[in-house]
Design an enzyme around this catalytic site. Structure first.
Site, PDB file in Angstrom:
ATOM      1  CE  LYS A  88      -4.154  -1.890   0.214  1.00 38.30           C
ATOM      2  NZ  LYS A  88      -5.048  -1.828  -0.969  1.00 38.30           N
ATOM      3  CD  GLU A 126     -10.169   3.779   0.670  1.00 33.12           C
ATOM      4  OE1 GLU A 126      -9.961   5.004   0.599  1.00 33.12           O
ATOM      5  OE2 GLU A 126      -9.557   2.954  -0.047  1.00 33.12           O
ATOM      6  CB  SER A 148       0.169  -8.042  -1.400  1.00 34.85           C
ATOM      7  OG  SER A 148      -0.695  -8.961  -0.762  1.00 34.85           O
TER       8      SER A 148
END
Lengths: 409, 271
Positions: free
Chosen positions: A102, A124, A391
């Site tokens: 992210k 969010e 990830s």
């Protein structure tokens, strides 16, 4: 390659989306009028900066020195032996600062925010990884930061909630609807409409209205570009297959996109099968949904016969979302990417499997990709190679896993 | 001529401003909506905006969000809205009805089927909050061959270019969103509203009505003085929510309470 339709050979994937943000019938900009201005502003800012050497140099510097890129491409030798089949490589996004992919996009978007001069960022978050990434970059740039998070997710990801608070962010619990990622996104959009003049919205995945799916994809594509070079350098070949989990789909699109033109590379996006696709309690719109409009774009959705978005289920908060990035919908229809599912139990057993054979604790989201890759590798030959997007790391999920194991910490 | 145009023509002759009232279908119970619609007209509303409940109403503040949730709990949906308007028409053939909601329920029904049913039910307009002109081309083309007007929003952030684009596509009236925010929010800045409404009026012959942030007779009057009408939503829905809290099931109680709000605003507008 059988899935590579004639269409795919002629498409220039780098030219998508079109100027209105459409990927074929998907994407676009389905928002209330108030936001059009902010999105137009963002589009022109991004168009101006994306090829600007100075902007790119800042991003490259941050990715190298702050995030710790390039992330390694690691040959999981022992696990490969256990599985028996294709060689399995892990793209180690879990080693990034803050522990997941992210941050790649949060860094980029925060830099865009800085250029707009806006002093407040919002985001969010589902699993909390994007919230942590945003809180992190906000702390570094001295921006006020508000994170919207569903009440249910706040409970199952309490460690990340505390991390965000430590980083100086305000975490705003969202109690509407299903109290998960979908509703956090609704609330972020409402906040943005109300504070559009001084607030920059750092979106967590390749969803939302144009230009977000394109911006997030481009920032995340660093993973695929690196993986491609690393694969060639380490093995002399491109991988035969790529595997990544898909909630909104940012880690998948970031790995896949630089390979889309490589016809020999098969791709598998793994959706959350929850209790099993046949139960209806899952988060797999590409496998069991239909196209519709939500959160500013047209894409595959989980909805009922009246067009109401239905509640999803996944053991992993980050995949618990009824929609998916519009580019994935398009790639599904093209047949360029295979979208498959892995249920909660399979993901859990893959979580243990990787932890115990490689000493790498994956996020529960990532565990879905691992579970599918395990099956896929077993069906392939030892001369073949798979890259999994690892990830995120599983530290944030330790409490959830302990609870499943009946252990209270 | 469409009922909306007739309505504004009539109002203009009488030198009156339009009062547009918003309620959500099926809020808080299905049997309340029809009596409430007639009561809105009787107490002075000129146009009814019937909200179609949606699971993810991103443009709404908390008051109207809860109304959508209450309506969804009892299974209210777009198909029922269309049947209800048909029933309303049995005793009211004059008051324009606008369906206000989000794109997905209409897409799920299908544009063609929606237009067919809405035409049969004599719906006069549709306002799809998340379908700006760029995405509305197909829907708008299909609506053109019907008698249903496509109503668009303009906001304080809309550029001059955008105002031109939207007014070109708009039908019925232009709905000016008075503030950057969700429904039921904030305080009105009359000067800013006046400037924007004036500019929009110079671009189109359509009436310009103002919504978001109109709470009572005073705010309604202030806004009506500088526009062609006002939209009242959250103030009505808030009252409905209060009664819903008490588990009230008698339509007459809802009718009384809402009629008082509308009558007050009407008399402020007509003063």
């Amino acid at each position: 390659m059988e899935n590579f339709s004639d269409d795919c050979e002629t498409i220039n994937f780098d030219q998508m989306p079109d100027e209105n943000g459409h990927f074929g019938p998907y994407g676009g900009r389905f928002v209330s009028e108030t936001l059009v201005y902010a999105l137009d502003q963002l589009t022109s800012l991004y168009e101006r900066l994306k090829d600007d050497p100075e902007f790119q140099a800042q991003i490259d510097y941050d990715l190298a020195h702050y995030v710790g890129r390039p992330s390694p491409l690691y040959f999981a030798e022992r696990w490969t032996k256990n599985v028996g089949g294709a060689k399995i490589y892990l793209k180690r996004e879990d080693l990034n600062h803050t522990g997941a992919h992210k941050i790649n996009s949060a860094i980029g978007q925060a830099l865009l925010a800085k250029y707009t001069g806006k002093k407040r960022v919002i985001a969010e978050t589902g699993a909390g990884q994007h919230g942590v990434a945003t809180a992190t970059v906000a702390a570094r740039l001295g921006l006020e930061c508000h994170i919207f998070m569903g009440e249910e997710d706040i409970q199952r990801q309490s460690l990340n909630v505390y991390r965000m608070k430590l980083l100086g962010a305000t975490v705003i619990p969202v109690s509407s609807g299903s109290r998960t990622l979908k509703d956090a996104l609704n609330e972020a959009l409402r906040d943005w409409v109300s504070n559009v003049d001084d607030t920059f919205y750092i979106i967590g995945t390749c969803c939302g209205p144009h230009p977000y799916p394109e911006i997030v994809r481009n920032f995340q594509s660093i993973m695929g570009r690196e993986a491609r070079e690393q694969s060639l350098a380490q093995t002399g070949n491109l991988p035969d297959a790529l595997v990544a989990c898909v909630g909104g789909g940012s880690n998948a699109i970031g790995l896949f996109h630089p390979f889309l033109k490589d016809q020999s590379v098969e791709m598998y996006g793994v959706e959350a099968g929850g209790f099993g696709v046949s139960t209806g309690k899952h988060a797999a719109p590409l496998n069991d949904g239909i196209p519709g409009v939500l959160h500013g774009n047209r894409t595959y959705l989980m909805e009922d016969e009246n067009g109401q978005i239905i509640e999803t289920h996944s053991i992993s908060a980050g995949l618990d979302y009824p929609g998916v990035g519009p580019e994935h919908s398009w790639l599904k229809d093209l047949g360029r990417v295979n979208y498959v599912t892995v249920d909660d139990d399979e993901a859990m057993s893959a979580f243990y499997s990787l932890t115990q054979t490689e000493g790498i604790i994956p996020a529960l989201e990532t565990s879905h990709a691992i579970a599918y890759a395990e099956k896929l590798a077993a069906s392939m030959g030892p001369d073949q190679m798979i890259i999994i997007n690892l990830s995120g790391r599983g530290d944030k999920d330790i409490l959830t896993v302990a609870e499943i194991d009946g252990i209270s910490l | 001529m469409n009922r909306i145009a007739k309505c504004f023509e009539r109002l203009s002759k009488e030198n009156k401003k339009a009062l547009i009232s918003y309620i959500v279908l099926g809020d808080p119970m299905k049997h309340i909506t029809l009596p409430l619609m007639h009561a809105l007209v009787k107490s002075g509303s000129n146009i009814i905006e019937l909200g179609i409940p949606f699971s993810d109403p991103t443009a709404e503040g908390p008051v109207i969000q809860r109304a959508h949730e209450r309506a969804l709990e009892n299974g209210s949906n777009l198909g029922e809205a269309l049947s209800l308007v048909k029933k309303f028409r049995e005793s009211d053939t004059i008051t324009p009805i606008i369906l206000m909601g989000y794109t997905n329920p209409i897409e799920r029904m299908g544009y063609d089927k929606f237009i067919e049913l809405a035409t049969t039910s004599e719906v006069d307009g549709v306002l799809t909050v998340d379908l700006p002109p760029e995405e509305a081309v197909t829907f708008n083309d299909k609506l053109k061959s019907s008698n249903i007007e496509n109503i668009f929003l303009l906001a304080p952030t809309s550029s001059q270019l955008r105002q031109e684009k939207v007014t070109k596509m708009a039908g019925g009236f232009v709905y000016y969103v008075s503030l950057n925010g969700v429904t039921g929010a904030g305080n009105l800045e009359i000067d800013s509203v006046q400037k924007h409404v004036g500019n929009i009026q110079s671009l189109t012959k359509l009436p310009v009505c103002v919504g978001f942030g109109i709470k009572d007779g005073v705010t309604a009057r202030a806004v009506a003085d500088i526009s062609n009408g006002v939209v009242v939503g959250s103030a009505i829905v808030k009252k409905i929510a209060e009664l819903a809290e008490t588990k009230e099931i008698d339509p007459a109680v809802y009718v009384d309470a809402v009629s008082r709000i509308i009558s007050d605003i009407r008399s402020a507008l007509d003063k």
